[in-house]
Design an enzyme around this catalytic site. Sequence first.
Site, PDB file in Angstrom:
ATOM      1  CG  ASP A  32      -0.368  -0.613   2.458  1.00  0.00           C
ATOM      2  OD1 ASP A  32       0.862  -0.584   2.595  1.00  0.00           O
ATOM      3  OD2 ASP A  32      -1.134  -1.112   3.295  1.00  0.00           O
ATOM      4  CG  ASN A  53      -8.940  -1.733  11.856  1.00  0.00           C
ATOM      5  OD1 ASN A  53      -7.944  -2.348  11.494  1.00  0.00           O
ATOM      6  ND2 ASN A  53      -9.470  -0.742  11.162  1.00  0.00           N
ATOM      7  CG  HIS A  73      -5.957  -2.502   8.764  1.00  0.00           C
ATOM      8  ND1 HIS A  73      -5.996  -1.147   9.013  1.00  0.00           N
ATOM      9  CD2 HIS A  73      -4.669  -2.871   8.975  1.00  0.00           C
ATOM     10  CE1 HIS A  73      -4.792  -0.727   9.342  1.00  0.00           C
ATOM     11  NE2 HIS A  73      -3.972  -1.752   9.336  1.00  0.00           N
ATOM     12  CD  GLU A 105      -8.960   0.660   7.598  1.00  0.00           C
ATOM     13  OE1 GLU A 105      -8.835  -0.295   8.394  1.00  0.00           O
ATOM     14  OE2 GLU A 105      -8.389   1.752   7.766  1.00  0.00           O
TER      15      GLU A 105
HETATM   16  C1  F6R Z   1       1.417  -1.750   6.076  1.00  0.00           C
HETATM   17  C2  F6R Z   1       0.049  -2.257   6.100  1.00  0.00           C
HETATM   18  C3  F6R Z   1      -0.727  -2.308   7.368  1.00  0.00           C
HETATM   19  C4  F6R Z   1       0.105  -2.662   8.604  1.00  0.00           C
HETATM   20  C5  F6R Z   1      -0.768  -2.642   9.843  1.00  0.00           C
HETATM   21  C6  F6R Z   1       0.039  -2.864  11.106  1.00  0.00           C
HETATM   22  O1  F6R Z   1       1.956  -1.790   4.771  1.00  0.00           O
HETATM   23  O2  F6R Z   1      -0.476  -2.599   5.084  1.00  0.00           O
HETATM   24  O3  F6R Z   1      -1.765  -3.251   7.234  1.00  0.00           O
HETATM   25  O4  F6R Z   1       0.695  -3.912   8.438  1.00  0.00           O
HETATM   26  O5  F6R Z   1      -1.407  -1.399   9.945  1.00  0.00           O
HETATM   27  O6  F6R Z   1       0.908  -1.781  11.273  1.00  0.00           O
HETATM   28  P1  F6R Z   1       2.079  -1.860  12.361  1.00  0.00           P
HETATM   29  O7  F6R Z   1       2.936  -2.973  11.953  1.00  0.00           O
HETATM   30  O8  F6R Z   1       2.793  -0.535  12.236  1.00  0.00           O
HETATM   31  O9  F6R Z   1       1.413  -2.071  13.665  1.00  0.00           O
END
Ligand code: F6R
Length: 243
Positions: free
Chosen positions: A68, A137, A139, A144
């Site tokens: 992303d 959450n 995701h 989401e």
């Molecule tokens: C990052 C991504 C997100 C993260 C998730 C956890 O490229 O796609 O899904 O993997 O938000 O983020 P952290 O690892 O910072 O807790």
Amino acid sequence: MSIRLVVADDQDKLGPLAAAAVLAGLPPARPVLGVATGDSPLPLYAALARATADGDVDLSDSTLIALDEYLGLGGADPRSYTAFVRSRIAGPLAVPAAGVVVPDGLATDPDAEAAALEARIADSGGVDVQIAGIGRNGHLGFNEPGTAFDSVSRVVTLSAPTREDNARFFGDDPEAVPRQAITQGLGTIFRAGSIVVIVRGAGKAAALSAALRGPVSTAVPASILQRHRAVTVVADRAAAAML
Ligand code: F6R
């Protein structure tokens, strides 16, 4: 369901355990590695960097494809995922710029940019190993809660909890976090040959439990992992506490 759960006894072991899971899924030449940003996979990237520096691993012929990118941030912005992939992954693994695929957050036509990401993944022959984290959450990527399991790469609006969680990278101001992003879809992620998910910290325990032990439901996007044939979850003790 075929989820392998690896719980690291201490933080020093988590990176090497995750690196072993990733390397086990890569072909010997021209691997396609799907990469997540954020805090969760940092020990994995550090372990791969060490193995590269020691001459034990050579991933320089890899294609790295990001999950992303924020809309509105260019690669020169250190908070962009483009900057993260370059500095934390491609640089230490000696992957040249031509092997790095991250959507352009400043693209004039973000929908076309998302479609180009989807096409680039298909053209690469598909992702061999996808590295992922999980949001509090549930995701996966920036898919989401409520996202369809067959979704493809597209422009998405970030939820309030996600912008709050990521405010730590934006001066602790959720309002400063971009409102939109380009993300691979859940269907896109699901096509990877294998998926290695890194989950760290007590704050992720409920999300991990919901993803792995709860019903498979679009309310918890990461629950799609239960349907994939080759998932390894590498968690620390705190994240695994509710499993
Ligand atoms: C990052 C991504 C997100 C993260 C998730 C956890 O490229 O796609 O899904 O993997 O938000 O983020 P952290 O690892 O910072 O807790």
